[in-house]
Design a protein around this motif. Sequence first.
Motif, PDB file in Angstrom:
ATOM      1  N   TRP B  48      -7.735   2.426  -1.144  1.00  0.00           N
ATOM      2  CA  TRP B  48      -7.225   1.425  -2.089  1.00  0.00           C
ATOM      3  C   TRP B  48      -6.129   2.008  -2.976  1.00  0.00           C
ATOM      4  CZ3 TRP B  48      -8.130   2.356  -7.308  1.00  0.00           C
ATOM      5  CH2 TRP B  48      -9.069   3.363  -7.575  1.00  0.00           C
ATOM      6  N   ILE B  49      -6.193   3.326  -3.207  1.00  0.00           N
ATOM      7  CA  ILE B  49      -5.130   3.961  -4.000  1.00  0.00           C
ATOM      8  C   ILE B  49      -3.819   3.883  -3.231  1.00  0.00           C
ATOM      9  CG2 ILE B  49      -4.370   6.118  -5.048  1.00  0.00           C
ATOM     10  CD1 ILE B  49      -7.263   6.881  -5.370  1.00  0.00           C
ATOM     11  N   ALA B  50      -3.917   4.154  -1.916  1.00  0.00           N
ATOM     12  CA  ALA B  50      -2.717   4.071  -1.081  1.00  0.00           C
ATOM     13  C   ALA B  50      -2.159   2.657  -1.094  1.00  0.00           C
ATOM     14  CB  ALA B  50      -3.048   4.508   0.341  1.00  0.00           C
ATOM     15  N   VAL B  51      -3.060   1.671  -1.097  1.00  0.00           N
ATOM     16  CA  VAL B  51      -2.615   0.278  -1.134  1.00  0.00           C
ATOM     17  C   VAL B  51      -1.803   0.015  -2.396  1.00  0.00           C
ATOM     18  CG1 VAL B  51      -3.394  -2.107  -1.302  1.00  0.00           C
ATOM     19  CG2 VAL B  51      -4.542  -0.551   0.250  1.00  0.00           C
ATOM     20  N   ILE B  52      -2.274   0.541  -3.507  1.00  0.00           N
ATOM     21  CA  ILE B  52      -1.577   0.304  -4.770  1.00  0.00           C
ATOM     22  C   ILE B  52      -0.256   1.066  -4.805  1.00  0.00           C
ATOM     23  CG2 ILE B  52      -1.711   0.720  -7.258  1.00  0.00           C
ATOM     24  CD1 ILE B  52      -4.669  -0.046  -7.041  1.00  0.00           C
ATOM     25  N   PHE B  53      -0.248   2.315  -4.321  1.00  0.00           N
ATOM     26  CA  PHE B  53       1.000   3.077  -4.265  1.00  0.00           C
ATOM     27  C   PHE B  53       2.046   2.335  -3.448  1.00  0.00           C
ATOM     28  CE2 PHE B  53      -0.685   7.636  -5.134  1.00  0.00           C
ATOM     29  CZ  PHE B  53      -0.763   7.300  -6.472  1.00  0.00           C
ATOM     30  N   ALA B  54       1.611   1.876  -2.266  1.00  0.00           N
ATOM     31  CA  ALA B  54       2.554   1.173  -1.399  1.00  0.00           C
ATOM     32  C   ALA B  54       3.104  -0.055  -2.108  1.00  0.00           C
ATOM     33  CB  ALA B  54       1.865   0.779  -0.097  1.00  0.00           C
ATOM     34  N   GLY B  55       2.219  -0.760  -2.833  1.00  0.00           N
ATOM     35  CA  GLY B  55       2.664  -1.938  -3.573  1.00  0.00           C
ATOM     36  C   GLY B  55       3.719  -1.583  -4.612  1.00  0.00           C
ATOM     37  N   THR B 192      -0.159   5.703   2.529  1.00  0.00           N
ATOM     38  CA  THR B 192       0.785   4.849   1.811  1.00  0.00           C
ATOM     39  C   THR B 192       1.902   4.401   2.730  1.00  0.00           C
ATOM     40  OG1 THR B 192       0.317   6.138  -0.158  1.00  0.00           O
ATOM     41  CG2 THR B 192       2.243   4.718  -0.240  1.00  0.00           C
ATOM     42  N   LYS B 193       2.372   5.342   3.561  1.00  0.00           N
ATOM     43  CA  LYS B 193       3.432   4.997   4.499  1.00  0.00           C
ATOM     44  C   LYS B 193       2.951   3.898   5.453  1.00  0.00           C
ATOM     45  CE  LYS B 193       5.993   6.837   8.340  1.00  0.00           C
ATOM     46  NZ  LYS B 193       5.232   7.043   9.541  1.00  0.00           N
ATOM     47  N   ASP B 194       1.747   4.075   6.000  1.00  0.00           N
ATOM     48  CA  ASP B 194       1.217   3.043   6.892  1.00  0.00           C
ATOM     49  C   ASP B 194       1.071   1.719   6.176  1.00  0.00           C
ATOM     50  OD1 ASP B 194       1.072   4.594   9.097  1.00  0.00           O
ATOM     51  OD2 ASP B 194      -0.995   5.235   8.765  1.00  0.00           O
ATOM     52  N   MET B 195       0.669   1.814   4.916  1.00  0.00           N
ATOM     53  CA  MET B 195       0.362   0.593   4.177  1.00  0.00           C
ATOM     54  C   MET B 195       1.627  -0.197   3.856  1.00  0.00           C
ATOM     55  SD  MET B 195      -2.121  -1.168   3.113  1.00  0.00           S
ATOM     56  CE  MET B 195      -1.828  -2.809   2.507  1.00  0.00           C
ATOM     57  N   THR B 196       2.760   0.521   3.603  1.00  0.00           N
ATOM     58  CA  THR B 196       3.988  -0.224   3.279  1.00  0.00           C
ATOM     59  C   THR B 196       4.316  -1.224   4.383  1.00  0.00           C
ATOM     60  OG1 THR B 196       5.076   1.776   4.012  1.00  0.00           O
ATOM     61  CG2 THR B 196       5.294   1.243   1.692  1.00  0.00           C
ATOM     62  N   LEU B 197       3.918  -0.903   5.624  1.00  0.00           N
ATOM     63  CA  LEU B 197       4.203  -1.812   6.728  1.00  0.00           C
ATOM     64  C   LEU B 197       3.632  -3.200   6.464  1.00  0.00           C
ATOM     65  CD1 LEU B 197       3.374   0.534   9.723  1.00  0.00           C
ATOM     66  CD2 LEU B 197       5.558   0.155   8.625  1.00  0.00           C
ATOM     67  N   SER B 198       2.487  -3.251   5.785  1.00  0.00           N
ATOM     68  CA  SER B 198       1.845  -4.549   5.560  1.00  0.00           C
ATOM     69  C   SER B 198       2.562  -5.384   4.514  1.00  0.00           C
ATOM     70  CB  SER B 198       0.397  -4.349   5.115  1.00  0.00           C
ATOM     71  OG  SER B 198      -0.286  -3.588   6.052  1.00  0.00           O
ATOM     72  N   TYR B 199       3.460  -4.760   3.756  1.00  0.00           N
ATOM     73  CA  TYR B 199       4.144  -5.490   2.689  1.00  0.00           C
ATOM     74  C   TYR B 199       5.531  -5.985   3.117  1.00  0.00           C
ATOM     75  CZ  TYR B 199       0.930  -3.682  -0.928  1.00  0.00           C
ATOM     76  OH  TYR B 199      -0.140  -3.395  -1.711  1.00  0.00           O
ATOM     77  N   LEU B 200       5.954  -5.588   4.330  1.00  0.00           N
ATOM     78  CA  LEU B 200       7.367  -5.638   4.623  1.00  0.00           C
ATOM     79  C   LEU B 200       7.992  -7.015   4.785  1.00  0.00           C
ATOM     80  CD1 LEU B 200       7.950  -2.513   6.792  1.00  0.00           C
ATOM     81  CD2 LEU B 200       8.266  -2.899   4.384  1.00  0.00           C
ATOM     82  N   GLY B 201       7.188  -8.055   4.944  1.00  0.00           N
ATOM     83  CA  GLY B 201       7.757  -9.375   5.180  1.00  0.00           C
ATOM     84  C   GLY B 201       8.807  -9.804   4.178  1.00  0.00           C
ATOM     85  N   LEU B 202       8.784  -9.166   3.015  1.00  0.00           N
ATOM     86  CA  LEU B 202       9.646  -9.664   1.945  1.00  0.00           C
ATOM     87  C   LEU B 202      11.129  -9.509   2.228  1.00  0.00           C
ATOM     88  CD1 LEU B 202      10.480  -7.170  -0.634  1.00  0.00           C
ATOM     89  CD2 LEU B 202       8.527  -6.597   0.745  1.00  0.00           C
ATOM     90  N   SER B 203      11.502  -8.801   3.311  1.00  0.00           N
ATOM     91  CA  SER B 203      12.927  -8.537   3.541  1.00  0.00           C
ATOM     92  C   SER B 203      13.725  -9.810   3.786  1.00  0.00           C
ATOM     93  CB  SER B 203      13.094  -7.591   4.719  1.00  0.00           C
ATOM     94  OG  SER B 203      12.511  -8.154   5.858  1.00  0.00           O
ATOM     95  N   THR B 204      13.056 -10.934   4.104  1.00  0.00           N
ATOM     96  CA  THR B 204      13.810 -12.177   4.302  1.00  0.00           C
ATOM     97  C   THR B 204      14.517 -12.597   3.019  1.00  0.00           C
ATOM     98  OG1 THR B 204      11.702 -13.251   3.971  1.00  0.00           O
ATOM     99  CG2 THR B 204      12.540 -13.199   6.212  1.00  0.00           C
TER     100      THR B 204
END
Lengths: 363, 363
Positions: B48-55, B192-204
């Motif tokens: 969960w820490i990685a999730v927050i870092f990625a966020g 964290t690196k893996d987790m950033t993938l889950s956030y990436l949709g925002l590039s639109t």
Amino acid sequence: MKRILLLIVICLLGVLSACVQKQILDDVQLVTAIGYELTNENELKATAVTPIYKPDKTIISDIFTETGPLSKEIRKQLNMQSSRPFVSGKIEIGLYSKDLAQKGMLDLLDTFYRDPAVGSRAYLAIVDGNMQSLLEKQYGQQDNGIYLSHMFEQNIDTGSLPRTNLNQFLSAYYSQGIDPFIPIVKQENGQVKLDGHALFRGDKMVGELSAKNMFIFKVLMDKYTKQDSTAVKLTETNQREGEYVSVLKIRAKRVYKIENTTEVPKITINVKIEGNVEEYSEGQQIDKKIIKTAQKSMQSQVKKQADDMISMFQELRIDPIGIGGQVRSRQRNWDENHWLDVYPNADINVDVQVSLTETGIVE
Amino acid sequence: MKAMQRKVNERYMITASLVFFLIHSMQIGIGILSYQQDIVKSAGNDSWIAVIFAGLIVHIIIWMMYKILKNGKGDLITIHYDLFGKWLGGIFSLIWIIYYWAIGLVVIRSYLEVVQVWMFPDISIWQFSLIFLSLVYYLLIGGFRVVTGICFLGVVIPAYLLLTLIFPIEFTEFRNLLPIWNHSLKDISLATKDMTLSYLGLSTLLMFYPYLKNPERSQKWAHGGNLLTMLLYAGLMILSIAYFGQGYLSRIIWPTLTMWKIVELPFVERFEYVGISSWALIILPNICLSFWAASRGVRQLLRFSQRKALIGMLLMTWIIIYFLQERQQIEMLSSYVSMTGFYLIVIYLPLLFVFSYLRLLRR
């Protein structure tokens, strides 16, 4: 023109794509319980229980038995006996014979948790004695799978059965510092009853806990105990030798204290039990003195039983109540192998505090 | 040939606050069903820490995006054109367009895989995808405002699914999360690196920026959308670790769906069926927005009709979906797309940011 064509195509597609395999409830055979045992030729023998809904609105269970090398293969063979296909979506309980559990359960559980249709709430149990005769008999007004599942549910809510299901078993199996357990059921005088727990090291059953230890086990391991009950033998004073009180509505809490986590750890489990006295074998008044005696007797009894139980776990090198997990969560560089080495010699103490608060509606 | 559009007619613009839904709905998609596994493999109970870092990293990226867009005036394609000229800029733009299109492809195919595995193994892929893609076409010819509407509904309507997360709580063990931070910085950064993938949709965002009425004011909404995503991901991660334990969790392909197996309601035995069906509404904005961004990119880059570009893309998607049959292929494609996304957004965008800033200084 183009639009109309498109519309027709879309409508047609809507109709066509409904052609997936339908599974109408009346046309499938819902398996509610399935029992596995080993035959003499080392093959699997599966017994499936399905409900039959009779015209007069009663439900009876029907039994199908088949042997084979793989459990899904058995399902295919079971289908050969049945007028409707078997489906696994309603499996409430998986039963395993003792010899099977001693050889390892994971291969068999694999078909359970790999199957998207099987729920995580499914119970697991070990059968002591003959599987077929246990599943064959009609127990309640439901089929046997539902009956057993209600029996488990009822005992988790108000009895001495700790929370247990398929997910809990797998979670304990894959976690470090805790070993799984599952309840044992047995047929006795034509009724089915809970009869202790099967204890596992990895996925192999290595020990058993008797029925009278189930209360202590629940107090030591379950997240919360709310409605349990037990009988306490009064031992403190000589004159009350052989008298009993029964304690109901037991609520229990635990706090772990762990010292010296590097070498041989010293672990103290503080157990707080609250309960009501609602029966006294001598019948008459329950006064303060009796309550005090009962409190003390219960304290020493619970402590003794708990200590015995934990030293049994240590001897078997298993940890069904998750002491390792408690140590792990307090230690930064936890090493499972190191813990497994020190665990059998760890100094584990149980401290019990009992307070009996109410005595029913008469004095 | 059409001209490159730098300004959009105010008629087609959307209110700044709707960026919240655009960003959030684009980030939550098919990934949230399965993101836990990879993260837990490297960061265990600290996932969960990685999730927050990625966020937080994604927050920084959003800030950079706004800076780039504000400096550049226009969308990504015009910025590329201005900064790198016709050919080099065109190549960069093309890569981004293919990436946007691939997101849509991966999302729809992964969703179909979930439907196949969990609900209807014999569903006809080409029929289902044809209907789904026709729907996407129908929505997209309505223009960007319709897409925004779908994003809004795709967040609001399925929000009730959050309530189902109450069911697993009974079986959780929050001690699984302790001790906090017992993993090395290396493990956490890997996760964290893996987790950033889950956030990436925002590039639109890079494509729809010209459609915002008050682009400056929309920035806080974009951050808000990402914050909600982060909270959802982190909360779900904590719940998953507490419910499964990290050992078991690292073995489950779709933990979020598996968690639904514990839900038991009087009127529905297996909640996954309701959940997966509702999920169609969650992935619809993903697919719409990514195809919109891709076709808009084609329109800007090649000055080509957006509608024709869209039809071409949807047809291509449909054909490729038909040929993607095995789980391995789908997984490979989705990991390629995620890795491309990672390099484009986490590596390329900051470079673009620096470059556009230098340009601004030189002027």
